[in-house]
Design a protein around this motif. Structure first.
Motif, PDB file in Angstrom:
ATOM      1  N   THR A  45       0.764  -1.255   0.132  1.00 15.02           N
ATOM      2  CA  THR A  45      -0.015  -0.065   0.045  1.00 15.02           C
ATOM      3  C   THR A  45       0.668   1.399  -0.090  1.00 15.02           C
ATOM      4  OG1 THR A  45      -0.338   0.144   2.443  1.00 15.02           O
ATOM      5  CG2 THR A  45      -1.702  -1.254   1.220  1.00 15.02           C
ATOM      6  N   ALA A  46       0.256   2.384  -0.207  1.00 11.17           N
ATOM      7  CA  ALA A  46       1.051   3.588  -0.207  1.00 11.17           C
ATOM      8  C   ALA A  46       1.732   3.886   1.180  1.00 11.17           C
ATOM      9  CB  ALA A  46       0.211   4.748  -0.439  1.00 11.17           C
ATOM     10  N   GLU A  47       1.082   3.394   2.233  1.00  5.46           N
ATOM     11  CA  GLU A  47       1.567   3.455   3.520  1.00  5.46           C
ATOM     12  C   GLU A  47       2.938   2.863   4.155  1.00  5.46           C
ATOM     13  OE1 GLU A  47      -1.660   3.241   3.004  1.00  5.46           O
ATOM     14  OE2 GLU A  47      -2.431   5.535   3.264  1.00  5.46           O
ATOM     15  N   SER A  48       2.523   1.366   3.252  1.00  3.42           N
ATOM     16  CA  SER A  48       3.779   0.272   3.587  1.00  3.42           C
ATOM     17  C   SER A  48       4.732   0.245   2.648  1.00  3.42           C
ATOM     18  CB  SER A  48       3.114  -0.816   3.748  1.00  3.42           C
ATOM     19  OG  SER A  48       2.408  -1.432   2.472  1.00  3.42           O
ATOM     20  N   ASP A  49       4.784   1.030   1.699  1.00  5.67           N
ATOM     21  CA  ASP A  49       5.807   0.837   0.509  1.00  5.67           C
ATOM     22  C   ASP A  49       6.957   1.686   0.825  1.00  5.67           C
ATOM     23  OD1 ASP A  49       6.985   0.708  -1.795  1.00  5.67           O
ATOM     24  OD2 ASP A  49       5.764   2.027  -2.958  1.00  5.67           O
ATOM     25  N   LEU A  50       8.087   0.875   1.229  1.00  4.95           N
ATOM     26  CA  LEU A  50       9.286   1.332   1.784  1.00  4.95           C
ATOM     27  C   LEU A  50      10.338   1.706   0.431  1.00  4.95           C
ATOM     28  CD1 LEU A  50       8.495  -0.263   4.384  1.00  4.95           C
ATOM     29  CD2 LEU A  50      10.871  -0.481   4.802  1.00  4.95           C
ATOM     30  N   SER A  51       9.789   1.508  -0.623  1.00  2.00           N
ATOM     31  CA  SER A  51      10.365   2.140  -1.939  1.00  2.00           C
ATOM     32  C   SER A  51      10.409   3.479  -2.025  1.00  2.00           C
ATOM     33  CB  SER A  51      10.038   1.394  -3.140  1.00  2.00           C
ATOM     34  OG  SER A  51       8.776   1.816  -3.512  1.00  2.00           O
ATOM     35  N   ASN A  52       9.323   3.890  -1.275  1.00  2.00           N
ATOM     36  CA  ASN A  52       9.035   5.321  -1.371  1.00  2.00           C
ATOM     37  C   ASN A  52      10.052   6.203  -0.382  1.00  2.00           C
ATOM     38  OD1 ASN A  52       8.416   8.130  -1.023  1.00  2.00           O
ATOM     39  ND2 ASN A  52       6.110   7.398  -0.717  1.00  2.00           N
ATOM     40  N   ASN A  54      10.589   9.017   0.284  1.00  2.00           N
ATOM     41  CA  ASN A  54      10.231   9.969   1.128  1.00  2.00           C
ATOM     42  C   ASN A  54       9.445   9.789   2.759  1.00  2.00           C
ATOM     43  OD1 ASN A  54      10.614  12.123  -0.588  1.00  2.00           O
ATOM     44  ND2 ASN A  54       8.908  11.580  -1.918  1.00  2.00           N
ATOM     45  N   HIS A  55       9.222   8.370   2.921  1.00  2.00           N
ATOM     46  CA  HIS A  55       8.907   7.891   4.010  1.00  2.00           C
ATOM     47  C   HIS A  55       9.892   7.883   4.980  1.00  2.00           C
ATOM     48  CE1 HIS A  55       4.869   6.942   2.688  1.00  2.00           C
ATOM     49  NE2 HIS A  55       5.004   5.705   2.421  1.00  2.00           N
ATOM     50  N   ARG A  56       9.680   8.542   6.325  1.00  2.00           N
ATOM     51  CA  ARG A  56      10.632   8.303   7.260  1.00  2.00           C
ATOM     52  C   ARG A  56      10.393   7.230   8.180  1.00  2.00           C
ATOM     53  NH1 ARG A  56      13.497  13.093   9.004  1.00  2.00           N
ATOM     54  NH2 ARG A  56      12.919  14.855   7.546  1.00  2.00           N
ATOM     55  N   ILE A  57      11.531   6.485   8.495  1.00  2.00           N
ATOM     56  CA  ILE A  57      11.246   5.097   9.240  1.00  2.00           C
ATOM     57  C   ILE A  57      12.011   5.168  10.267  1.00  2.00           C
ATOM     58  CG2 ILE A  57      11.888   2.761   8.830  1.00  2.00           C
ATOM     59  CD1 ILE A  57      12.170   3.090   5.904  1.00  2.00           C
ATOM     60  N   TRP A  58      11.301   4.681  11.538  1.00  2.00           N
ATOM     61  CA  TRP A  58      11.886   4.535  12.847  1.00  2.00           C
ATOM     62  C   TRP A  58      11.692   3.130  13.076  1.00  2.00           C
ATOM     63  CZ3 TRP A  58      13.366   8.290  16.641  1.00  2.00           C
ATOM     64  CH2 TRP A  58      13.325   9.366  16.321  1.00  2.00           C
ATOM     65  N   ILE A  59      13.105   2.593  13.411  1.00  2.00           N
ATOM     66  CA  ILE A  59      13.229   1.036  13.864  1.00  2.00           C
ATOM     67  C   ILE A  59      13.569   1.288  15.421  1.00  2.00           C
ATOM     68  CG2 ILE A  59      14.761  -1.000  13.562  1.00  2.00           C
ATOM     69  CD1 ILE A  59      15.057   0.048  10.691  1.00  2.00           C
ATOM     70  N   THR A  60      12.744   0.642  16.145  1.00  2.00           N
ATOM     71  CA  THR A  60      12.923   0.668  17.660  1.00  2.00           C
ATOM     72  C   THR A  60      13.377  -0.937  18.064  1.00  2.00           C
ATOM     73  OG1 THR A  60      11.388   2.516  17.830  1.00  2.00           O
ATOM     74  CG2 THR A  60      11.951   1.198  19.844  1.00  2.00           C
ATOM     75  N   THR A  61      14.031  -1.199  19.056  1.00  2.00           N
ATOM     76  CA  THR A  61      14.554  -2.257  19.256  1.00  2.00           C
ATOM     77  C   THR A  61      14.788  -2.512  20.807  1.00  2.00           C
ATOM     78  OG1 THR A  61      15.837  -4.328  19.010  1.00  2.00           O
ATOM     79  CG2 THR A  61      16.863  -2.239  18.707  1.00  2.00           C
ATOM     80  N   THR A  62      14.979  -3.702  21.438  1.00  2.00           N
ATOM     81  CA  THR A  62      15.198  -3.740  22.888  1.00  2.00           C
ATOM     82  C   THR A  62      16.615  -4.015  23.326  1.00  2.00           C
ATOM     83  OG1 THR A  62      14.619  -6.068  22.671  1.00  2.00           O
ATOM     84  CG2 THR A  62      12.792  -4.586  22.863  1.00  2.00           C
ATOM     85  N   ALA A  63      17.587  -3.857  22.397  1.00  2.00           N
ATOM     86  CA  ALA A  63      18.960  -4.049  22.739  1.00  2.00           C
ATOM     87  C   ALA A  63      19.750  -3.218  21.865  1.00  2.00           C
ATOM     88  CB  ALA A  63      19.441  -5.494  22.951  1.00  2.00           C
ATOM     89  N   ALA A  64      21.077  -3.095  22.467  1.00  2.00           N
ATOM     90  CA  ALA A  64      21.954  -2.342  21.778  1.00  2.00           C
ATOM     91  C   ALA A  64      23.448  -2.744  21.745  1.00  2.00           C
ATOM     92  CB  ALA A  64      21.994  -0.811  21.842  1.00  2.00           C
TER      93      ALA A  64
END
Length: 291
Positions: A45-52, A54-64
């Motif tokens: 979908t337009a919302e889920s298309d990571l080829s766009n 212009n979408h800003r992406i936040w990846i959140t995780t539980t360890a570093a």
């Protein structure tokens, strides 16, 4: 097949190599080593298309890093892969800063306790350049921290604030939650920076706050209803079978039982994710209609 699956497949194989002690071979520039998920059926979908881009992406995780666990290495490599073709700062990796020096020493070792989160970020960026060989990707990646504590009972790290409150509304396009169940078991929107899951004796220890440059709380939105309320698209990536983890090792059973944690995990994953990916068929199906 979505770009997300292509990029996920590529970074996952590399992350697996890293976890087996072959970090030196983890090279995102080697296209021949990449795996893909051609067999997956994913409705784009337009919302889920990571080829766009212009979408800003936040990846959140539980360890570093330097904790060499899957939820530290895998999301980092995924974030590096997703920076390609995007402007600097369009991909942000949001990771825990352990406010307790005692906890940092336990998980990272005496030589890597870090005076502040800026020092830890420097360590991670060096890993990106030297180990993952992602020089250009590292320049584009933004790294932010959320305050967290390590709980001995679970053997895990938990946030001490509502993480959604750290993310500006104008950047809330796509969220990738690594271990969405873990991130949301103990959401704390009502009292930021407060969490009841403390390791015994930890409340008496001096805590090291986030570096000033990492403090970017969005006060107005700290009490939002959750990830799917804030983001246009939320992908949850399941790493761990916590029910089996607790049954086999007894971790966390003093707080909650294994059947209850599986049920709670299913509830929060269905509530906070639009789409769910299991990294292994051995993991429980927490949201079948979203996989």
């Amino acid at each position: 097949m979505s770009t997300f699956h292509k990029l996920s497949g590529r970074s996952l194989k590399i992350a697996s190599n890293a976890l087996y002690g072959e970090v030196e071979d983890a090279d995102l520039s080697n296209e021949n080593s990449f795996a893909t998920f051609d067999e997956l059926d994913y409705e784009l979908t337009a919302e889920s298309d990571l080829s766009n881009v212009n979408h800003r992406i936040w990846i959140t995780t539980t360890a570093a890093l330097p904790w060499m666990t899957g939820t530290a290495v895998n999301p980092l490599l995924r974030a590096l892969a997703l920076t390609r073709g995007r402007e600097e700062g369009f991909v942000t990796l949001l990771i825990p800063w352990l406010v307790s020096k005692k906890a940092r020493t336990k998980l990272y070792g005496k030589e890597k306790t870090f005076a502040d989160s800026d020092e830890q970020e420097d360590y991670i960026r060096n890993f990106c350049r030297e180990k993952a060989r992602c020089v250009e990707e590292e320049k584009s990646l933004h790294i932010k921290f959320y305050p967290a504590v390590y709980n001995e009972g679970f053997g895990s790290i938990f946030p001490t604030c509502d993480i959604c409150g750290l993310i500006p509304d104008n950047e809330a396009d796509i969220a990738i939650l690594e271990e969405p169940e873990h991130l949301n078991w103990f959401r704390v929107p009502e009292e930021k920076h407060q969490l009841s899951l403390k390791t015994e004796g930890e409340e008496k220890e001096s805590m090291t706050p986030l570096s000033q440059s990492q403090i970017n709380l969005d006060e107005e939105n700290a009490y939002q209803l959750g990830w799917t309320n804030k983001f246009r698209h939320v992908v949850g990536i399941l790493h761990t079978n916590y029910g089996a983890y607790m049954q086999d090792y007894g971790l966390g059973t003093s707080i909650i039982g294994a059947p209850a944690i599986t049920m709670l995990s299913s509830i929060v994953v269905r509530a906070y994710c639009h789409r769910v990916i299991r990294l292994s068929a051995t993991l429980p199906s927490l949201a079948p209609n979203k996989e």
